[in-house]
Design a protein around this motif. Structure first.
Motif, mmCIF file in Angstrom:
data_model
loop_
_atom_site.group_PDB
_atom_site.id
_atom_site.type_symbol
_atom_site.label_atom_id
_atom_site.label_comp_id
_atom_site.label_asym_id
_atom_site.label_seq_id
_atom_site.Cartn_x
_atom_site.Cartn_y
_atom_site.Cartn_z
ATOM 1 N N GLY A 74 0.799 -1.406 0.084
ATOM 2 C CA GLY A 74 -0.047 0.149 0.047
ATOM 3 C C GLY A 74 0.831 1.370 -0.078
ATOM 4 N N LEU A 75 0.444 2.241 -0.525
ATOM 5 C CA LEU A 75 1.251 3.546 -0.843
ATOM 6 C C LEU A 75 0.453 4.680 -0.324
ATOM 7 N N ILE A 76 1.128 5.421 0.556
ATOM 8 C CA ILE A 76 0.511 6.827 1.358
ATOM 9 C C ILE A 76 1.492 7.746 0.735
ATOM 10 N N GLU A 91 2.545 -6.672 -5.256
ATOM 11 C CA GLU A 91 1.620 -6.305 -5.876
ATOM 12 C C GLU A 91 0.804 -4.900 -5.217
ATOM 13 N N LEU A 92 0.876 -3.862 -5.902
ATOM 14 C CA LEU A 92 0.285 -2.675 -5.617
ATOM 15 C C LEU A 92 -1.116 -2.842 -5.290
ATOM 16 N N THR A 93 -1.779 -2.783 -4.224
ATOM 17 C CA THR A 93 -3.093 -2.961 -3.975
ATOM 18 C C THR A 93 -3.969 -1.636 -3.542
ATOM 19 N N TRP A 94 -3.356 -0.563 -3.058
ATOM 20 C CA TRP A 94 -4.046 0.556 -2.996
ATOM 21 C C TRP A 94 -3.185 1.865 -2.939
ATOM 22 N N VAL A 95 -3.699 3.090 -2.946
ATOM 23 C CA VAL A 95 -2.877 4.097 -2.970
ATOM 24 C C VAL A 95 -3.706 5.212 -2.132
ATOM 25 N N HIS A 133 -8.967 2.265 7.532
ATOM 26 C CA HIS A 133 -9.628 0.894 7.667
ATOM 27 C C HIS A 133 -9.549 0.150 6.330
ATOM 28 N N GLU A 134 -9.088 0.730 5.305
ATOM 29 C CA GLU A 134 -8.798 -0.087 3.883
ATOM 30 C C GLU A 134 -7.226 -0.172 3.746
ATOM 31 N N THR A 135 -6.394 0.063 4.797
ATOM 32 C CA THR A 135 -5.173 0.409 4.297
ATOM 33 C C THR A 135 -4.413 -0.863 4.940
ATOM 34 N N ILE A 172 2.399 7.004 10.875
ATOM 35 C CA ILE A 172 2.614 5.851 11.734
ATOM 36 C C ILE A 172 2.016 5.663 12.987
ATOM 37 N N GLU A 173 1.509 6.783 13.711
ATOM 38 C CA GLU A 173 0.616 6.577 14.863
ATOM 39 C C GLU A 173 -0.680 6.028 14.405
ATOM 40 N N GLU A 174 -1.120 6.369 13.183
ATOM 41 C CA GLU A 174 -2.704 5.894 12.760
ATOM 42 C C GLU A 174 -2.422 4.646 12.472
ATOM 43 N N ILE A 175 -1.565 4.203 11.862
ATOM 44 C CA ILE A 175 -1.120 2.775 11.452
ATOM 45 C C ILE A 175 -1.230 1.795 12.568
#
Length: 338
Positions: free
Chosen positions: A7-9, A44-48, A72-74, A92-95
């Motif tokens: 996943g890419l932020i 595999e890149l699944t989300w951005v 919730h989708e990450t 990172i706090e959120e993760i």
């Protein structure tokens, strides 16, 4: 074969959106994280995810993945944080807060440099990831070049550094952090240094001027980081002299040349450094820096497969960079207040 999910932020320039002629599914060199993942058969890149919805949509369309609308989708095996440095700690706090279960935490976080805005943020990031058993790999890209690593290993074996000069543009924290990471790599332990009392160059933004810096490390007393105005041209290179040879890492370290000193034939009984054009004494080669992101993900795969247990560049390296940067900036502020 199952692929590791990524996943890419942050869908900006390093995340996934350079101009198509520079970086796209059809170009040779992966210049974004999205391209490096896209071209690697093990991932595999699944989300951005990006605060700019237009950027997120463009990146998702370009790299054939979905848009994550909330944390919730990450969920992913690997999460790349390529958002601005000021957001790293909050991400990172959120993760760590949202992904409380062991099966929802990422195994690896790839963090763009610098790790945080200061040593306190970087230390907090390190603690959070240790508590959550997440490996952090920090993308100081030159560490992932096999050719650059080979050259630095050669310099370390010679163990006779006389002087080092860096030239850089566009912000002390933003770009000189690369130089300090390389100094930590090649020159031993930081001993002392100062931001030189000259007029800084404001070629990036006013909060991060491009300063001149003098440094002393355990393996070299004479180190200078020289600012260049990035409004004129972009520049990042290192000139290093040992007791036997000259090393020049130029064009952002895309090229390396080295010249062995030889007995002076014209002016006297001593040794001198010939021109790099004198091929008998010189060696020139191109590095694999264009493939540093590809190399990064090959390394991440080995870490995930436990073929390599320690990262080439982790939070320990990032914290060492912050220690030097923060000390230099704090000392500068203290002197200005006297």
């Amino acid at each position: 074969m199952n692929k590791f999910t990524v996943g890419l932020i942050g869908a900006g320039s390093i995340g996934g959106l350079k101009l198509d002629h520079l970086d796209s599914p059809n170009t040779e060199f992966p210049l974004t994280h999205a391209h490096a993942v896209y071209s690697d058969p093990n991932f595999e890149l699944t989300w951005v995810r990006d605060v700019d919805e237009v950027k997120a949509e463009r990146a998702a369309d370009k790299w054939n993945c979905k848009i994550a609308l909330g944390f919730h989708e990450t969920i992913a095996d690997v999460i790349v944080i390529a958002s601005p440095t000021s957001t790293h700690l909050a991400m990172i706090e959120e993760i760590s807060r949202q992904h409380a279960g062991p099966n929802t935490l990422p195994k690896v976080i790839i963090l763009e440099k610098p790790a945080g805005q200061n040593i306190y943020e970087a230390t907090r990031i390190d603690w959070l990831c240790r508590e959550s058993n997440i490996q952090v790999i920090v993308n100081y890209g030159r560490r992932f070049s096999q050719y650059i690593r080979y050259a630095i290993e050669h310099i370390q074996k010679e163990n006779d550094i006389q002087s080092i000069v860096f030239y850089y543009t566009r912000g002390f924290v933003r770009d000189a952090s690369h130089a300090i990471d390389i100094l930590n790599w090649v020159a031993g332990t930081f001993i002392e240094g100062e931001i030189v009392d000259t007029k800084p160059i404001l070629d990036y933004n006013s909060s991060d001027p491009t300063y001149a810096v003098r440094l002393k490390y355990s393996k070299c007393d004479n180190i200078f980081i020289v600012p260049v105005d990035g409004r004129k041209f972009d520049c990042f290179e290192m000139h290093l002299l040992t007791g036997k040879r000259r090393w020049i890492f130029d064009n952002h370290f895309l090229n390396i040349s080295t010249t062995l000193c030889k007995k002076e034939e014209t002016y006297g009984d001593y040794y001198s450094l010939p021109s790099i054009q004198e091929r008998v004494s010189s060696c020139f080669f191109e590095t694999d820096l264009k493939f540093s992101l590809r190399n990064l993900y090959q390394h991440v795969y080995k870490v995930l497969m436990k073929e390599e247990y320690s990262s080439i560049c982790n939070m320990s390296n990032a914290l060492r960079v912050h220690n030097v940067i923060d000390k230099l900036l704090i000392d500068k502020d203290r002197k200005e207040k006297l």
